[in-house]
Design an enzyme around this catalytic site. Structure first.
Site, PDB file in Angstrom:
ATOM      1  N   THR A 173      15.173  36.090  11.313  1.00  0.00           N
ATOM      2  CA  THR A 173      14.835  35.098  12.408  1.00  0.00           C
ATOM      3  C   THR A 173      15.581  35.475  13.828  1.00  0.00           C
ATOM      4  O   THR A 173      14.907  35.487  14.857  1.00  0.00           O
ATOM      5  CB  THR A 173      15.409  33.526  12.300  1.00  0.00           C
ATOM      6  OG1 THR A 173      17.025  33.829  11.758  1.00  0.00           O
ATOM      7  CG2 THR A 173      14.652  33.033  11.072  1.00  0.00           C
ATOM      8  N   GLY A 174      16.813  36.265  13.688  1.00  0.00           N
ATOM      9  CA  GLY A 174      17.497  36.706  14.927  1.00  0.00           C
ATOM     10  C   GLY A 174      16.741  37.870  15.360  1.00  0.00           C
ATOM     11  O   GLY A 174      16.526  37.923  16.564  1.00  0.00           O
ATOM     12  N   CYS A 175      16.204  38.674  14.418  1.00  0.00           N
ATOM     13  CA  CYS A 175      15.385  40.100  14.858  1.00  0.00           C
ATOM     14  C   CYS A 175      14.280  39.561  15.567  1.00  0.00           C
ATOM     15  O   CYS A 175      13.866  40.286  16.509  1.00  0.00           O
ATOM     16  CB  CYS A 175      15.080  40.896  13.748  1.00  0.00           C
ATOM     17  SG  CYS A 175      16.548  41.331  12.647  1.00  0.00           S
TER      18      CYS A 175
END
Length: 286
Positions: free
Chosen positions: A209-211
């Site tokens: 999700t962060g990427c």
């Protein structure tokens, strides 16, 4: 296709995060993805089994080859691993003409494996953060950078402001690791403080999700959007990708990065290239 984005990050053999997530996100949002790989990992939804670093001089060669020929409209960094890598990335970004730079300070994998060496944290803070357009830490990453705990949503604005004072032009502090059914992100710039709130999607399929969010922001910035619009549109795309997650793996599963792709496209036409004049294989999320 508009917006050339160079992602400098590690490879995820499970395909859910890292370079693989970056390429999928940039493509799904209508940009052109290029890569410089910092490390190769052996991992799946259950965790990281091993990491093999790419030699620093070869990392520099990857970056220069791309920039000398194709160029870039934005940079995005993820897993950098070693202090030497961070120094090289900072030197190459500084030497290139000014374009947006999204820094996702990847430190720990979803399964708990460390992805940033101890001395690399000092290099990240001292050389790379001052170059970025926006820093996108999650709560544990922000706590590591600040050296203190972030206890709840009420602590997010002060924490993001303090992180911006470390040199980043803006900070998007992501609140997904905090408990509760509401998920809040905080964007702090030189001129404004804004919060973005949504209902949490209860799922274990959150790998990458962060990427994905950072790559989406980089793509929109490369396409000329304002930072606020880039954040808003990337959050919409990320939420759709989480909601459409395919359910793969026994652990923290991947998202559906192809949520914007039209399944009706077949490629059939009279054109010898196979391209259909009336269809498109993907649409950028808006």
């Amino acid at each position: 296709m508009r917006g050339r984005v160079l992602s400098i990050a590690g490879s995820d053999s499970g395909g859910g995060a890292g370079i693989q997530a970056d390429i999928k996100t940039i493509t799904a949002m209508g940009g052109f993805a290029m890569t410089a790989i910092t490390a190769v990992t052996a991992q799946n939804t259950l965790g990281v089994a091993g990491v093999m670093d790419i030699p620093a001089d070869f990392l520099r060669k990857q970056i220069r080859c791309v920039l000398d020929d194709i160029g870039a409209d934005a940079f995005k960094t993820g897993m950098l691993g070693q202090a030497g890598n961070i120094t090289i990335v900072a030197e190459e970004i500084r030497a290139y003409r000014p374009v947006p730079f999204v820094l996702d300070p990847v430190m720990v994998a979803k399964g708990g494996a460390s992805l940033l060496s101890g001395d690399a944290l000092t290099a990240l803070t001292g050389t790379l953060i001052p170059l970025c357009t926006v820093l996108t830490p999650n709560i544990p990453e922000a706590e590591t950078l600040l050296g203190r705990r972030i206890g709840g949503e009420e602590d997010m604005v002060p924490a993001a402001r303090e992180l911006r004072e470390r040199g980043a032009a803006a900070v998007l502090l992501k609140g997904g690791h905090l408990p509760g059914t509401r998920l809040t992100d905080v964007l702090v710039t030189a001129d404004s403080i804004e919060t973005f709130t949504a209902q949490r999607i209860e799922t274990r399929h959150t790998h990458g999700t962060g990427c994905t969010l950072a790559s989406g922001i980089a793509t929109r910035l490369a396409q000329g959007r304002t930072l606020r619009d880039a954040v808003m549109e990337s959050r919409v795309y990320l939420r759709a990708a989480i909601a459409a997650a395919p359910g793969f793996g026994a652990g923290a599963g991947p998202l559906d990065h192809g949520v914007t792709v039209s399944p009706e496209w077949t490629g059939g036409s009279d054109d010898p290239s196979g391209a259909s004049s009336g269809d498109a294989s993907s649409q950028a999320a808006t």
